[in-house]
Every structure is written in C-alpha cells, then in structure tokens.
Design an enzyme around this catalytic site. Structure first.
Site, PDB file in Angstrom:
ATOM      1  N   ALA A  63       0.713  -1.233  -0.004  1.00  9.37           N
ATOM      2  CA  ALA A  63      -0.283  -0.106  -0.083  1.00  9.37           C
ATOM      3  C   ALA A  63       1.091   1.342   0.094  1.00  9.37           C
ATOM      4  O   ALA A  63       2.017   1.287   0.363  1.00  9.37           O
ATOM      5  CB  ALA A  63      -0.838   0.133   1.382  1.00  9.37           C
ATOM      6  N   GLY A 102      -0.214  -6.116  -0.883  1.00 11.67           N
ATOM      7  CA  GLY A 102      -1.109  -5.751  -1.987  1.00 11.67           C
ATOM      8  C   GLY A 102      -0.434  -6.089  -3.477  1.00 11.67           C
ATOM      9  O   GLY A 102      -1.051  -6.416  -4.307  1.00 11.67           O
ATOM     10  N   GLU A 105      -0.911  -9.644  -3.786  1.00 11.82           N
ATOM     11  CA  GLU A 105      -2.583  -9.667  -4.086  1.00 11.82           C
ATOM     12  C   GLU A 105      -2.718  -9.286  -5.318  1.00 11.82           C
ATOM     13  O   GLU A 105      -3.592 -10.295  -6.084  1.00 11.82           O
ATOM     14  CB  GLU A 105      -3.314  -8.794  -3.131  1.00 11.82           C
ATOM     15  CG  GLU A 105      -3.212  -9.513  -1.470  1.00 11.82           C
ATOM     16  CD  GLU A 105      -3.908  -8.517  -0.588  1.00 11.82           C
ATOM     17  OE1 GLU A 105      -5.019  -9.229  -0.024  1.00 11.82           O
ATOM     18  OE2 GLU A 105      -3.483  -7.587  -0.498  1.00 11.82           O
ATOM     19  N   GLU A 125       1.190  -8.250   6.087  1.00 12.72           N
ATOM     20  CA  GLU A 125       0.303  -7.118   6.982  1.00 12.72           C
ATOM     21  C   GLU A 125       0.301  -7.528   8.341  1.00 12.72           C
ATOM     22  O   GLU A 125      -0.045  -6.582   9.271  1.00 12.72           O
ATOM     23  CB  GLU A 125      -0.928  -7.284   6.096  1.00 12.72           C
ATOM     24  CG  GLU A 125      -1.203  -6.783   4.828  1.00 12.72           C
ATOM     25  CD  GLU A 125      -0.863  -7.726   3.726  1.00 12.72           C
ATOM     26  OE1 GLU A 125      -0.961  -7.398   2.640  1.00 12.72           O
ATOM     27  OE2 GLU A 125      -0.247  -8.857   3.938  1.00 12.72           O
TER      28      GLU A 125
END
Length: 659
Positions: A63, A102, A105, A125
């Site tokens: 992020a 992310g 992901e 995370e």
C-alpha cells in the site's frame, strides 16, 4: 490511463508497466492505471495476453504509506484485483525484487506468475496489525497448500522464488531477462483457455478438522497476544470453509475491524519509527567514508557474530586475536556460524566458501594497515579497551574509522585514548550480532560528521536498524534495562518470586522474562558492571545483593547449569530452585523487609513505570533524540512486544486513555 501505468503492445502481447518510485506502491494512480489497463486490453482485439511488470528495483510492494489510516479512494484494491482476475485476456505477473502485501495480491489476481530468481513474495500485513485486505487470505490457499498459506499470512515471512515455484505460487522461474521470459511465457499460453479464477476454485488441500487444529495451534502459540496473528489464522480457516465470494466478505470484515484495533495503531507507529529514527538532519548531504575492508578485534561470541554480519554484507574482514589459539577459535566460530546458515538454507555452500575467502586473521595489529573501519569487541573493561585503541591508533591509517562495541563504557574516554578522537564512535551490536536487527550508534562529543555518517552507512549495509544514542552508562537500551532490572530486584526482595516476574512479562508479550534473560546472557556480565559502578554508587540508594550472592556461588546462568533458575543436564528451560528462594528470604530478613504477594498487573505496572521514568530522563538529557528512538531500541533489542508500540508509546496511550 495514469502516468504511473503504461501499456505497450507488440505482436499481440500487451506489456503493462507500473512505474511509481521508489517501490511501486499501490496508490490511487497505480490502482486507476491498472483498472484502465484491464479495460484497454480487454477492448483491443489485437491483444492476446498481458504481461504485468514493474519498473525500478522491485515489483509492487504494498500500500501507499501516505494513504494509511485514510479511506481508500476508488477504485479500491480489492476491486482492481477482481477486475484483473475477471479479465477476458490472460494476465501474467512478472515479479522481480519483492511482491509484498497488496503487490502479491495483485499478482494473485493475475492468471499466471513468473518470478525472477532473486524475487521474494509475501503477505506481511500482520506486522502492521492487519491481515491482507484484497483477497490474499482467500486466493493464497487456493493456489498453495493450506498449511503454507496459513504460515505465510500469520507470520508475514516472505518466501524465495524457488520456494514459490515449488509450492505452486509461481508457474515459472526466470534465470535470465525477466521481461523477455515473461513475454515468451505469455505467448505460450495466449491460445490456451483462461484458467479458472482463483476465487472460484476449491482450496488446494482443505485439511480435516483435526489437521487444521494442529496447523492453527502452532501459529497461535507464537502470537504472544498479537491480535492480527490470531485473526489471520481465523481468516484462513474461514477461507478454506467458505466459497470464495463469502470468504472475501469475511476477510474484508476482519481487515476493517483490525484497522480500528489499538494494536494496529501501535504497530504502524513502530513501522514509521523504524524508518525515521536513523535519519539525522545534521548528516544530510554528508558523505560517509569508503568501506571495503573492516577489522574486528576479538573472536569471541560477539566478535565472531560481528564478523559474520560484515561478511554477509559483502565486506572483507580481518580478525585480530591475542594469540594463535584464540585466533583459531574465533575463526572456527565464524566458519561454524556460516555453516549453520548453509544448513538452514540461508546461503549456499558456494556462497559460504566465497565469504570465507574474504576473511583472514592475524595476531598482529599491522594487518589492519589498510582497513577502512575497525570494530573493537573485546572484554568490557576500560583499561583493556584503551590499550586496544592505543594500538589501533598506531597501526591504522589516520582516516580509518575506529569503533567500540562497548555495552556500557564511556565512549568519550575511549576516544580520548587516540590522537584524533574525531574518528572514534560506538557501534553497539546485540547478540547474536549477525541476527539481531538493532545497532545503537553512539556519538561521542568529538566525532566527525562523516565518521558518524559512516556508522549509519554500515548499519544500512548490514541491514540493521541504526539508532543514534548519546554517551552515558548503558546508552539507551542497557540504561533502561538496568532501571527495570533494578525494579524487578526490588520486587523479588519484597516478595515476588523470579518465576512470577518472568510469567508476568511473558503474559504481557515479552518472549522471556528478565530473570530467564539474565540466565541466558550470563549473570557474570551484570555482576562485573555492578562492581565497576560500586565506588560511585549513592550510599542512600537501595541495593539488592541477591544476584551478587548467586554469582559468588558460581551460578552464572545457563552456561554453568544454574543462575536464578536451575538448568539440569544442559536444559535451556529453567526450574525454580529452593536455594535461590532461601537466599531471597535471607536477604529480605537481613534488610527488615516484610515480604508480600504481587499480582501480575502490579508487576508489569512497576516494570513499565521504571522503563518510562528512565526513558524520560534519557530524553531530557539528550541521550535519545525522540521517544520513538527508545521504542525502537526496546522492541528490537530487548523483546518489548511490537504490538504494544514500545514503552513510551504505551505510556502515551495510557495517559490519553486516563485523560
């Protein structure tokens, strides 16, 4: 499409490139650019397949930091990942550097993944008090074994490229030009039917209830009270039981709950603190001195660990010892430590052999004539260290940096033993030095700016978290350790048992208690420090003699089989000893103390109070530059639970709550 994401189409293969320096974080521009790229390539009949690649030194690394704690501007990352997964053309993620959070992901949303041989992939995370929020807990166990998925999410540890291929997370490994190999791979699969979206697949190997309890139990046992680890295990458990769409909703609910968790605020505090404490405004624009060849004085446990850390960072190392036998022992420790790294799969046998070629030893200081930096790691005795520095002053180049690894001693006094004190600083490593991330950089009064900059440059090269500290007895960490250890001694003499104190600390989140820690480190170290301070100790100060009496009996901890606890037959797990209990009772009676019971809460209040009080004194004296520096030191050097944010942060939160 935004400028952070561009698309180039050649021979039916679209190459979508993310370029958002420095780490290609998934901010709004990148998310919108990826959504636009899906629409563009889906709508272009000439496109047969898509390669997603990133510019710079890494793939997408999570992020955008500046968006932390704020509502995410649409399109949100979960929707972007879903749009890639639902694309009409196959997407191939070409991963180099790191694909974290992310970034991974997004790669999981792609239909295929090819990894550079040096890439690392992970979902870290939990280290921010969160879980993946864009489908990571749902898609990962649908492409890799559930046990590995749970481990990756709950520990946050990344895996290497080869492991990613072996467990099914990556389809192919590139040992050459990643872009070329990814385009070729995309061409190979362009005519194949689109694989089923991960979110629609069943888990790779859904475990039965008993097996899942075993997997989850191992991970939960290591959480030590950290909510994000517990909820990460919950999320994987739900993802395995539910269909993909329902599992995504559960993941998002848990993610949203954790965003409001005080533990997440604490962990984010630590995240930013670790990245800011080593940035000194006065060193902006100051170039460090060159570093290639480094000397290490002393081949004991600490000296050998420092040598290993230096070797692993690519530096050439010269070890100096007092005689051939001591040198052989020191070189053996280094070789054994590197072999242990080979056995753990951290380095290859060839890498070990190469590192050892850059490692030489000598019993003469003249071998350091061309050293750029020398780190002294001898016995914690001022006279011995002064003798070493006098010898270094005569043997080294005038511009060579001289560093002491002292844990407590006055670095100004050590620096005064050389002709040019400006080239001396403290580099306080923590044992084992090749593993522990913390490095206190102690700045004596006359240190030159470029010498200090060299210390921080070395810290970066070693992968350490470097924290500046002023000169005082114990600097930041050991000074605070002395304060709360003294408070623990008071409580034991007042009636708490050593095991009760240790149990309270472990329940709070420490990996071990203060008394077990002393036994592991060796009680003789603290004993020597107390004897050194004895002549200047305030006679009015309360002094507890229990530890001194243990040392007088030769009980130095694990290495002697007995300290605060007994360690039968070399065991590392301590057992209470009636002899210690008798000594405690005798000392209390001698000092007229009526012993009483302590609750775990009272024990921790006293320990934290001592930490914070000493921390505030350290700030007032300018020994630490900020409360964040104290928090970083205590977390990375002394086991303070990360998810509580450090003692100064915890005290601030408590004061705000009481206010």
């Amino acid at each position: 499409m935004t400028t952070a994401v561009t698309t180039e189409i050649t021979d039916g293969i679209a190459v979508v490139t993310v370029d958002n320096p420095p780490v290609n974080a998934l901010g709004y521009d990148v998310r919108q650019g990826l959504a636009d790229a899906v629409a563009q390539t889906d709508g272009d009949d000439s496109v047969r397949a898509v390669v997603l690649i990133a510019a710079g030194r890494t793939f997408m690394a999570g992020a955008e930091i500046k968006e932390f704690g704020k509502p995410m501007q649409d399109p949100g990352l979960p929707d972007v990942v879903l749009s890639i997964e639902s694309a009409r053309k196959p997407w191939v993620a070409a991963i180099h550097g790191t694909a974290l959070g992310g970034g991974l992901e997004v790669a999981l949303g792609c239909h295929y993944r090819i990894v550079d041989a040096r890439a690392k992939l992970g979902l870290p995370e939990v280290h921010l008090g969160l879980i993946p929020g864009a489908g990571g807990t749902v898609r990962l166990p649908r492409v890799v074994p559930v046990a590995r998925a749970a481990e990756m999410v709950a520990t946050g540890r990344p895996i290497r490229a080869q492991d990613a291929v072996q467990i099914g997370l990556a389809d192919r490994k590139s040992d050459g030009d990643l872009r070329v190999d990814a385009i070729a791979f995309a061409g190979d699969i362009a005519g194949d039917p689109l694989p089923e979206a991960l979110v629609n697949r069943a888990p790779v190997d859904a475990p039965d209830e008993e097996k899942w309890r075993e997997i989850a139990g191992k991970l939960v046992s290591k959480a030590r009270g950290q909510n994000s680890v517990l909820r990460a295990v919950d999320a994987i458990g739900e993802a395995v039981q539910l269909d993909g769409t329902a599992a995504l909703a559960v993941e998002r609910q848990i993610f949203t709950e954790l965003m409001q968790d005080p533990q997440s605020a604490a962990l984010r505090h630590v995240f930013f603190a670790e990245r800011s404490v080593g940035k000194l405004p006065e060193l902006r624009g100051v170039d460090p001195r060159p570093l290639s060849q480094v000397g290490v004085i002393g081949g004991g446990t600490m000296g050998a660990g420092i040598a290993v850390a230096l070797l692993l960072s690519g530096l050439h190392v010269i070890m100096i010892e007092r005689d051939e036998d001591a040198l052989a022992a020191g070189q053996g420790r280094v070789a054994d430590t590197l072999m242990a790294s080979v056995k753990r799969g951290l380095i290859s046998p060839d890498k070990r052999d190469t590192l050892l070629k850059g490692f030489i030893g000598s019993t003469g200081y003249d071998a350091l004539a061309q050293a750029d930096l020398v780190i002294e790691a001898v016995f914690e005795d001022m006279d011995v260290k002064k003798q070493v520095f006098a010898a270094l002053d005569a043997a080294t180049r005038p511009d060579a940096v001289l560093a002491t690894n002292t844990s407590y001693l006055d670095v100004n006094e050590i620096a005064a033993s050389v002709a040019d004190p400006s080239r001396v600083l403290g580099l306080h490593f923590f044992s084992p030095a090749h593993v522990m991330k913390l490095l206190e950089i102690v700045r004596p009064d006359q240190v030159a700016d470029d010498v200090l900059a060299t210390g921080f440059a070395l810290g970066r090269q070693l992968g350490k978290i470097a924290v500046p500290a002023g000169v005082c007895d114990g600097f930041i960490g050991n000074r605070i350790l002395s304060a709360y250890r003294r408070e623990c001694d008071y409580m034991v003499e007042d009636g708490a048992t050593p095991q009760e104190v240790d149990s309270a600390m472990k329940a709070y989140g420490f990996p071990m208690g203060i008394f077990a820690m002393q036994d592991m480190a060796g009680l003789d170290i603290g004993w020597a420090a107390r004897k050194r301070r004895a002549p200047t100790r305030d006679p009015k100060e309360r002094y507890v003699s229990i530890a001194d009496r243990l040392c007088e009996l030769g009980r130095f901890g694990q290495k002697t089989g007995a300290g605060w606890f007994n360690y039968p037959e070399g065991s590392r797990r301590g057992e209470p000893d009636p002899l210690v209990e008798n000594i405690i009772a005798e000392e209390a009676a001698k000092n007229g103390i009526e012993q009483r019971d302590f609750t775990a809460e009272e024990i921790m209040d006293r320990i934290l109070g001592a930490m914070v009080s000493e921390g505030r004194a350290i700030l007032e004296e300018g020994i630490a530059a900020s409360p964040e520096a104290i928090d970083v030191v205590m977390i990375n050097g002394y086991g303070f639970p990360r998810w509580r944010g450090g003692p100064m942060f915890a005290a601030k939160v408590a004061e705000q709550g009481n206010g």
